[in-house]
Write a protein that holds these residues in place. Structure first.
Motif, PDB file in Angstrom:
ATOM      1  N   GLU A 275      -7.226   2.049  -4.796  1.00  0.00           N
ATOM      2  CA  GLU A 275      -7.897   1.710  -3.533  1.00  0.00           C
ATOM      3  C   GLU A 275      -6.915   1.618  -2.367  1.00  0.00           C
ATOM      4  O   GLU A 275      -7.299   1.834  -1.215  1.00  0.00           O
ATOM      5  CB  GLU A 275      -8.648   0.386  -3.669  1.00  0.00           C
ATOM      6  CG  GLU A 275      -9.899   0.460  -4.535  1.00  0.00           C
ATOM      7  CD  GLU A 275      -9.599   0.511  -6.032  1.00  0.00           C
ATOM      8  OE1 GLU A 275      -8.461   0.134  -6.423  1.00  0.00           O
ATOM      9  OE2 GLU A 275     -10.479   0.934  -6.795  1.00  0.00           O
ATOM     10  N   ASP A 276      -5.664   1.277  -2.646  1.00  0.00           N
ATOM     11  CA  ASP A 276      -4.660   1.109  -1.596  1.00  0.00           C
ATOM     12  C   ASP A 276      -3.745   2.324  -1.446  1.00  0.00           C
ATOM     13  O   ASP A 276      -2.630   2.228  -0.928  1.00  0.00           O
ATOM     14  CB  ASP A 276      -3.815  -0.142  -1.862  1.00  0.00           C
ATOM     15  CG  ASP A 276      -4.582  -1.420  -1.574  1.00  0.00           C
ATOM     16  OD1 ASP A 276      -5.480  -1.383  -0.704  1.00  0.00           O
ATOM     17  OD2 ASP A 276      -4.301  -2.450  -2.217  1.00  0.00           O
ATOM     18  N   THR A 277      -4.218   3.479  -1.906  1.00  0.00           N
ATOM     19  CA  THR A 277      -3.421   4.708  -1.845  1.00  0.00           C
ATOM     20  C   THR A 277      -4.127   5.753  -0.989  1.00  0.00           C
ATOM     21  O   THR A 277      -5.323   5.980  -1.123  1.00  0.00           O
ATOM     22  CB  THR A 277      -3.173   5.279  -3.257  1.00  0.00           C
ATOM     23  OG1 THR A 277      -2.539   4.282  -4.066  1.00  0.00           O
ATOM     24  CG2 THR A 277      -2.292   6.522  -3.202  1.00  0.00           C
TER      25      THR A 277
ATOM     26  N   LYS B 184       0.844  -1.185   0.000  1.00  0.00           N
ATOM     27  CA  LYS B 184       0.000   0.000   0.000  1.00  0.00           C
ATOM     28  C   LYS B 184       0.892   1.253   0.000  1.00  0.00           C
ATOM     29  O   LYS B 184       2.081   1.165   0.313  1.00  0.00           O
ATOM     30  CB  LYS B 184      -0.926  -0.015   1.210  1.00  0.00           C
ATOM     31  CG  LYS B 184      -1.963  -1.143   1.155  1.00  0.00           C
ATOM     32  CD  LYS B 184      -2.737  -1.286   2.441  1.00  0.00           C
ATOM     33  CE  LYS B 184      -1.956  -2.073   3.468  1.00  0.00           C
ATOM     34  NZ  LYS B 184      -2.756  -2.449   4.650  1.00  0.00           N
TER      35      LYS B 184
ATOM     36  N   GLN C 281       2.732   4.359  -8.430  1.00  0.00           N
ATOM     37  CA  GLN C 281       1.717   3.296  -8.360  1.00  0.00           C
ATOM     38  C   GLN C 281       1.988   2.220  -9.410  1.00  0.00           C
ATOM     39  O   GLN C 281       1.911   1.018  -9.120  1.00  0.00           O
ATOM     40  CB  GLN C 281       0.313   3.886  -8.575  1.00  0.00           C
ATOM     41  CG  GLN C 281      -0.224   4.643  -7.380  1.00  0.00           C
ATOM     42  CD  GLN C 281      -1.524   5.358  -7.691  1.00  0.00           C
ATOM     43  OE1 GLN C 281      -1.709   5.888  -8.784  1.00  0.00           O
ATOM     44  NE2 GLN C 281      -2.429   5.384  -6.729  1.00  0.00           N
TER      45      GLN C 281
ATOM     46  N   SER D 218      -5.888   8.720  -5.550  1.00  0.00           N
ATOM     47  CA  SER D 218      -5.922   8.088  -4.227  1.00  0.00           C
ATOM     48  C   SER D 218      -7.357   7.946  -3.729  1.00  0.00           C
ATOM     49  O   SER D 218      -8.160   8.875  -3.842  1.00  0.00           O
ATOM     50  CB  SER D 218      -5.106   8.916  -3.228  1.00  0.00           C
ATOM     51  OG  SER D 218      -5.520  10.257  -3.230  1.00  0.00           O
TER      52      SER D 218
ATOM     53  N   VAL E 254       0.715  -0.655  -7.009  1.00  0.00           N
ATOM     54  CA  VAL E 254      -0.237  -0.251  -5.966  1.00  0.00           C
ATOM     55  C   VAL E 254      -1.493   0.314  -6.627  1.00  0.00           C
ATOM     56  O   VAL E 254      -1.411   1.131  -7.550  1.00  0.00           O
ATOM     57  CB  VAL E 254       0.380   0.802  -5.021  1.00  0.00           C
ATOM     58  CG1 VAL E 254      -0.634   1.252  -3.984  1.00  0.00           C
ATOM     59  CG2 VAL E 254       1.616   0.239  -4.338  1.00  0.00           C
TER      60      VAL E 254
ATOM     61  N   TYR F 202       2.502  -0.011   4.515  1.00  0.00           N
ATOM     62  CA  TYR F 202       2.480   1.128   3.594  1.00  0.00           C
ATOM     63  C   TYR F 202       3.910   1.569   3.292  1.00  0.00           C
ATOM     64  O   TYR F 202       4.748   1.619   4.194  1.00  0.00           O
ATOM     65  CB  TYR F 202       1.749   2.322   4.222  1.00  0.00           C
ATOM     66  CG  TYR F 202       0.248   2.272   4.140  1.00  0.00           C
ATOM     67  CD1 TYR F 202      -0.438   2.947   3.130  1.00  0.00           C
ATOM     68  CD2 TYR F 202      -0.496   1.575   5.091  1.00  0.00           C
ATOM     69  CE1 TYR F 202      -1.829   2.921   3.065  1.00  0.00           C
ATOM     70  CE2 TYR F 202      -1.891   1.540   5.035  1.00  0.00           C
ATOM     71  CZ  TYR F 202      -2.547   2.214   4.022  1.00  0.00           C
ATOM     72  OH  TYR F 202      -3.914   2.193   3.955  1.00  0.00           O
TER      73      TYR F 202
END
Length: 206
Positions: free
Chosen positions: A156-158, A2, A148, A174, A153, A89
């Motif tokens: 959704e995971d940002t 993430k 990303q 994001s 990534v 993260y």
């Protein structure tokens, strides 16, 4: 994996590096006038940055490092970075400010990577020129998209955290868009708004 991306000035750090440098060099009034022009929409981010840095021409690089060694960070800055890293993260900082300040911040706060601008200097003296990766209002969004893709990534995971108009481009990429003690333009685009100067409050949204 993430990804969490933070702005630096007035987000992780309490204040604006350019203002602190200008104050140390006796150019605070000039920089404030240029900032006012930018806020009134008379200058875009790129031209405002160039004009403000030009006021620092002649300042010694040693004085720049001295100012950056004394930066004050916002409450919860180190705590939220540690919290995010414990949860897999990657924590990256994008700054329209300068490498000298953001590098000092990396040592103090422990984020993984940073992208910023560079104060040009010759023989240890600032020339008044600036260049780098964060020169335009769209630079942060473009860099976020590249990272990303590189790391695989998803949107959704940002999470992106900022306070000013030039952080807006990060929000397009994001899912969690955090406006931290932010200007209205960013607040209206955010889905998480924090008005208390404590970055640890982000925890409850992770």
């Amino acid at each position: 994996m993430k990804l969490a991306v933070f702005d630096f000035d007035s987000t992780l750090m309490d204040g604006e590096t350019i203002n602190l440098l200008a104050k140390a060099y006796g150019r605070e009034a000039e920089v404030s006038a240029i900032t006012k022009e930018a806020m009134e929409g008379k200058l875009d981010f790129y031209h405002s940055l160039k004009k403000r840095v030009a006021t620092l021409k002649g300042m010694s690089l040693g004085d720049v490092h001295s100012v950056c060694s004394k930066l004050v960070y916002n409450k919860g800055a180190k705590e939220i970075i540690e919290f995010l890293k414990e949860r897999d993260y990657k924590v990256v900082v994008f700054s329209g400010g300068f490498d000298e300040g953001v590098s000092a911040g990396k040592e103090a706060l422990g984020y993984d990577m940073h992208f910023s601008n560079t104060l040009h200097h010759a023989n240890g003296i600032l020339t008044g020129s600036v260049g780098g990766e964060m020169m335009f209002s769209y630079s942060k969004g473009r860099m976020l998209e590249k990272i990303q893709q590189l790391l695989g990534v998803s949107y959704e995971d940002t999470i992106a955290v900022g306070d000013g108009a030039n952080d807006l481009s990060m929000f397009y990429h994001s899912a969690k868009k955090v406006a931290f003690c932010a200007k209205e333009k960013l607040r209206s685009a955010a889905n998480i708004v924090i008005d208390t100067k404590d970055l640890s409050l982000i925890k409850k949204y992770i």
